[in-house]
Design an enzyme around this catalytic site. Structure first.
Site, short mmCIF file in Angstrom:
data_model
loop_
_atom_site.label_atom_id
_atom_site.label_comp_id
_atom_site.label_asym_id
_atom_site.label_seq_id
_atom_site.Cartn_x
_atom_site.Cartn_y
_atom_site.Cartn_z
N ASP A 183 -10.87 0.38 0.96
CA ASP A 183 -9.52 0.33 0.98
C ASP A 183 -9.22 -1.10 0.49
OD1 ASP A 183 -6.76 0.95 1.29
OD2 ASP A 183 -6.41 0.27 3.21
N TYR A 229 -6.42 -4.04 -1.46
CA TYR A 229 -5.20 -4.73 -0.94
C TYR A 229 -4.61 -5.19 -2.06
CZ TYR A 229 -3.07 -7.93 2.76
OH TYR A 229 -2.08 -8.71 3.52
N HIS A 271 3.05 -6.68 -1.54
CA HIS A 271 2.56 -6.22 -0.26
C HIS A 271 1.66 -7.51 0.37
CE1 HIS A 271 0.88 -4.09 3.27
NE2 HIS A 271 -0.05 -4.48 3.05
N GLU A 287 1.09 3.51 5.60
CA GLU A 287 0.97 2.89 4.27
C GLU A 287 0.45 3.84 3.00
OE1 GLU A 287 -2.40 -0.01 4.91
OE2 GLU A 287 -1.08 -1.37 5.77
N GLU A 335 -0.13 4.69 -0.31
CA GLU A 335 -1.00 4.22 -1.30
C GLU A 335 -1.61 5.33 -2.07
OE1 GLU A 335 -4.44 2.28 0.66
OE2 GLU A 335 -3.29 1.44 2.35
N ASP A 350 -2.22 5.62 4.73
CA ASP A 350 -3.27 4.99 5.50
C ASP A 350 -2.57 4.59 6.83
OD1 ASP A 350 -5.50 3.13 6.72
OD2 ASP A 350 -4.78 1.63 5.30
MN MN Z 1 -4.27 0.28 3.70
#
Ligand code: MN
Length: 427
Positions: free
Chosen positions: A136, A138, A143, A210, A212, A244
């Protein structure tokens, strides 16, 4: 037939495509389905129809592609994807040909057509790949900035490394589930109040989503080798929507110093259709200007971001839906090519069926924030829902649904949705 012809907005099919469908003849995603009569098998989708690829193979309609029927009757697409990008591209081109409005082989053979094209409502969609490793990232600047503001201070919201490398962590593949699978509220340790010195144990009080997008890889590099940024996209099969699920209180207490653990690994939900990167070619857009300039191994020419509209809705137990977020995949600072080049720059090997998620995608306006943490600003600004209630975080019985599509020249390439309902914790 080439990718350009398959993506041509003027192409039409003899299969009826409902207005606003995510699945016109220009999409042709890949997935795995089963029914009561048919075991798990590979499929594509057009309009409201799921296409049993193994039936096409048995009828000789995939002849010349070197795709044996046994590759199409598996619990996952991994074996098929191992045959590589060239063959998957040829498969999509063949499907486009067979479904084209002028093509009679499948259209005019009633029994074959009935057997190959099933109503989407009558099949069960499954996880499309057996996920090998899951990472994952970022990669949304907004964010990372928002979270930095909430947990540190606005002056030092971004950590010093953030503009130099796509930050990420290794997640857990065992708990990645397909859309429709309920998510059990996790138990764990958290601080009962910000100034508490000792934790308590109980159901998370800050269950979050989340928003995504994740990409899935073909066979990548051998251990010790790396993928250059120029070749990185050749190793991407396509994309799925990715929720997520996150327990913020558990995460806040546990994450120092090694990062996310039990606040994350109790579940992540994915949409069932892999939209191939080839189908998203017409939707390339430039990424943001990267300042300071990135190191040479992360530099690339051309457009490596994709214009994909994304949204999230919260559905209360009574079935009322409230849109809570509208954002776009193009809001990422780091592209998928940069993520993959960075992931392998140390010689880490990427394998077929690995899944790499973008990280929460937040744009620069408050309604484009991709998590409840940001939408409610750590619970300080609760969301008003259609049923009159408020939410800071998710409650038992709530469902979360993510949707996404790209649209240009009258063609809509969509992902369908990823949905999951929160079940009460088992104390
Ligand atoms: Mn995440």
């Amino acid at each position: 037939m080439s990718c350009t012809i398959v993506n041509d907005p003027r192409r039409t099919s003899w299969v009826e495509i409902p207005p606003g469908s995510d699945f016109p003849i220009q999409n042709l995603p890949l997935g795995i389905f089963s029914t009561e009569e048919r075991g798990p098998r590979a499929a594509s989708r057009i309009g409201d129809r799921v296409i049993d690829l193994s039936v096409l193979a048995e009828a000789g309609l995939l002849e010349g592609l070197s795709i044996d029927v046994h590759l199409l009757r598996q619990e996952s697409l991994n074996a098929l994807l191992m045959s590589g990008r060239t063959r998957i591209r040829a498969l999509r081109e063949r499907l486009s040909e067979l479904l084209g409005v002028e093509e009679a082989r499948l259209r005019d053979d009633g029994p074959l057509r009935e057997s190959a094209l099933l109503e989407a409502d009558h099949v069960t969609m499954r996880l499309p790949v057996r996920v090998g490793d899951y990472t994952d990232f970022y990669s949304s600047r907004q964010h990372a900035y928002n979270v930095g503001c909430m947990f540190r201070d606005p002056k030092n919201a971004l950590m010093p490394n953030w503009l130099h490398l796509p930050v990420g962590y290794h997640g857990r593949c065992s708990s990645i589930v397909v859309s429709g699978t309920p998510i059990r509220r996790p138990m764990g340790q958290y601080k009962p109040a910000p100034d508490a010195t000792a934790p308590v144990f109980g159901p998370t009080r800050q269950l979050d989503m989340e928003l995504e997008v994740a990409f899935i890889t073909f066979e990548g590099n051998r251990l010790g080798d790396r993928l250059s940024i120029a070749e990185a996209e050749e190793h991407i099969v396509g994309l799925v929507l990715f929720n997520d699920w996150s327990a913020r209180d558990i995460q806040a207490w546990e994450y120092v110093p090694l990062g996310p653990f039990l606040g994350k690994n109790f579940g992540s939900s994915v949409s069932p259709w892999i939209v191939l990167l080839d189908a998203l070619e017409p939707f390339r857009v430039p990424g943001p200007v990267q300042d300071p300039p990135v190191l040479p191994y992360l530099q690339c020419k051309g457009d490596h971001h994709f214009d994909i509209a994304l949204d999230a809705s919260l559905i209360t137990p009574d079935g009322l839906e409230t849109p809570i977020c509208r954002t776009n995949f193009r809001h990422l600072y780091w592209s998928m090519a940069q993520q993959l080049a960075h992931h392998t720059v140390n010689g880490c090997n990427v394998r077929c069926g690995d899944m790499m998620a973008s990280g929460t995608i937040s744009g620069d306006s408050p309604e484009s924030y991709g998590s409840l943490l940001e939408l409610t600003w750590k619970g300080s600004r609760p969301l008003k829902l259609s049923d009159g209630t408020e939410r800071r975080f998710l409650e038992d019985g709530d469902s979360l649904v993510l949707r996404g599509h790209a649209q240009r020249n009258g063609v809509r390439i969509g992902f369908g949705e990823v949905r999951g309902q929160v079940l009460p914790a088992i104390p």
